[in-house]
Scaffold this active site. Structure first.
Site, short mmCIF file in Angstrom:
data_model
loop_
_atom_site.label_atom_id
_atom_site.label_comp_id
_atom_site.label_asym_id
_atom_site.label_seq_id
_atom_site.Cartn_x
_atom_site.Cartn_y
_atom_site.Cartn_z
N SER A 286 0.81 -1.21 0.00
CA SER A 286 0.00 0.00 0.00
C SER A 286 0.86 1.27 0.00
O SER A 286 1.73 1.41 -0.85
CB SER A 286 -0.94 -0.06 1.21
N LYS A 290 4.25 2.06 -2.38
CA LYS A 290 4.71 3.25 -3.11
C LYS A 290 6.15 3.53 -2.65
O LYS A 290 7.04 3.85 -3.43
CB LYS A 290 3.86 4.48 -2.78
N HIS A 428 -7.64 -5.54 -0.47
CA HIS A 428 -6.41 -4.84 -0.14
C HIS A 428 -5.71 -5.52 1.04
O HIS A 428 -6.28 -5.61 2.12
CB HIS A 428 -6.82 -3.40 0.23
#
Ligand code: GTR
Length: 448
Positions: A286, A290, A428
């Site tokens: 998540s 990044k 997720h």
């Protein structure tokens, strides 16, 4: 005569349309490719009417070409990529997206191994805990690295490194793991050790440590809040004030700081003979996905780079504006990126880069991107397309990018090339399925 010709043209056009519509769905998705569940799209669209979850509503866009320099010169070989185009793209990401860190390895930084247990986890593992004092001062900013290595390894161990969300003590129930201090927003209380003790092992499902060790890998993890607490306070806490002189619109945000912290962990690995520093894979989930991508782009010492459900500002193409957008992320999390990134709110097409170029910065190193079926906020298709559009750079090195095209269907990992990708069932999260695929990929590239 004219009528006959017209008829033939219409007939040909009809055949062409029906042929191509057989190959591609009405919105350009081929049979056998992953497709978001229409029910989910409907449900999410109702919940967030300002967010686009509809593939048909993605407007046409043109991606910047990784192989064309700003001055228009074409990049035709690996040399030109490595010495000219790569630095140019890296600088664009620094200036417009993640910001610039004012220092690399601080001169006085020091490491203190405060725990070394050669019989951890019931005798199956070596455990180390190391404090990194970023400025060398005990009172200054610092982070704890928690390391588990398989016991009885006959050579330095290839290791996965990732940041964690809850504190090092949340990754396993091992009572010897030092509690990470939790950082809360001012007003919510400062440090609550009781709450921390209660959360020991809470995130262990995201860290299948025993299985990682069994497959011959080490695991190193750091609480991201040690590097920079994840809330906006004008960069008064964490590592920023220790190194910032003046903050311009391209100054590093939190993602920049977290990625920088991963490089400082790499500095430590270089001093540890039991870790194979040439085989360190950086991974993140998540917002920390990044971060892993930016860490891998900045620091070529990371041999494999893995992004788990990283979405907007990670692996997903910004120009698609599907799910989370640049404006949304800059509004909810004003401290993650540099200030310049905010000038692209609702203006993704003006960005001099897009996220396929971030993936391309890993070349020729292996990179793996993973999505989740129900995680439409992170735009699975946009994550896949970044991988696809990074391939041309891998080809310069004579490497295969993705081993198969087009986008695979659910739970069909594409992992035989230098770019790996999967979209798994579920939402997720970082699951055991994801970990197993990353280890398969590492087995192949680390020749285990
Ligand atoms: C969300 C954010 C995403 C993603 C996620 C996470 O709220 O919009 O970009 O990073 O948080 O980190 O869990």
């Amino acid at each position: 005569m004219i009528q006959k010709r017209l008829f033939v043209i219409i007939l040909m056009a009809f055949c062409f349309i029906s042929l191509s519509s057989e190959k591609k769905g009405f919105n350009g998705i081929a049979k056998g490719e992953w497709k978001a569940s229409p029910e989910l799209v409907e449900r999410l669209s109702k919940r967030r009417s300002e967010t686009n979850y509809d593939e048909q509503k993605v407007t046409e866009y043109t991606l910047p070409d990784p192989l064309t320099m700003i001055d228009g010169t074409a990049v035709a070989d690996a040399q030109t990529w490595t010495f000219h185009r790569r630095p140019e793209i890296l600088e664009l990401f620094r200036t417009y997206v993640y910001g610039r860190s004012p220092v690399e390895r601080p001169e006085n930084m020091s490491f203190e191994v405060f725990d070394l247990e050669r019989n951890a986890l019931g005798g199956s593992a070596i455990r180390k805990q190391v404090t990194v004092y970023f400025t060398g001062e005990k009172e200054g900013p610092k982070m704890d690295i928690l390391v588990y290595l398989p016991k009885n390894a006959d050579k330095p161990v290839p290791t996965f490194v990732l940041l964690n969300f809850g504190g090092n003590h949340t990754v396993h129930s091992d009572p010897a793991i030092r509690l990470s201090e939790s950082w809360m927003r001012p007003g919510e209380g400062v440090k609550d050790h009781r709450a921390n003790e209660a959360s020991r092992g809470r995130s262990s499902s995201r860290f299948p440590i025993e299985q990682i060790l069994k497959r011959g890998y080490g695991l190193a993890t750091i609480y991201y809040g040690d590097i920079d607490p994840d809330f906006h306070d004008e960069f008064k806490n964490g590592v920023h004030p220790a190194f910032d002189r003046k903050r311009g619109p391209d100054a590093w945000g939190s993602i920049g700081a977290w990625a920088w912290g991963l490089s400082r962990a790499m500095d430590y690995f270089e001093t540890d003979d039991e870790i194979d520093q040439s085989k360190v894979a950086v991974l993140g989930h998540s917002r920390l996905g990044k971060t892993a991508l930016w860490a891998g782009a900045r620091d070529p010492r990371f041999a494999i780079v893995i992004s788990n459900n990283s979405g907007c500002g990670g692996a997903a193409l910004s120009r698609r504006a599907y799910g989370e957008t640049v404006k949304r992320i800059n509004t909810s999390f004003p401290h993650w990126f540099c200030d310049n990134f905010k000038t692209f709110n609702d203006k993704e097409e003006d960005l001099p880069v897009d996220q396929h170029m971030l993936i391309a910065l890993m070349a020729p190193r292996p990179v793996y991107v993973a999505s989740a079926d129900e995680d439409l906020w992170a735009d699975p298709r946009g994550e896949f397309l970044s991988c696809k559009h990074a391939e041309s750079v891998y080809h310069l090195f004579g490497k295969k990018g993705l081993s198969k095209e087009p986008m695979p269907d659910l739970n069909q990992p594409v992992n035989e090339g230098t770019i790996g990708y999967h979209v798994r069932s579920g939402g997720h999260g970082l699951t055991e399925y994801d970990w197993q695929r990353y280890m398969d990929f590492a087995d192949m590239h680390f020749e285990k």
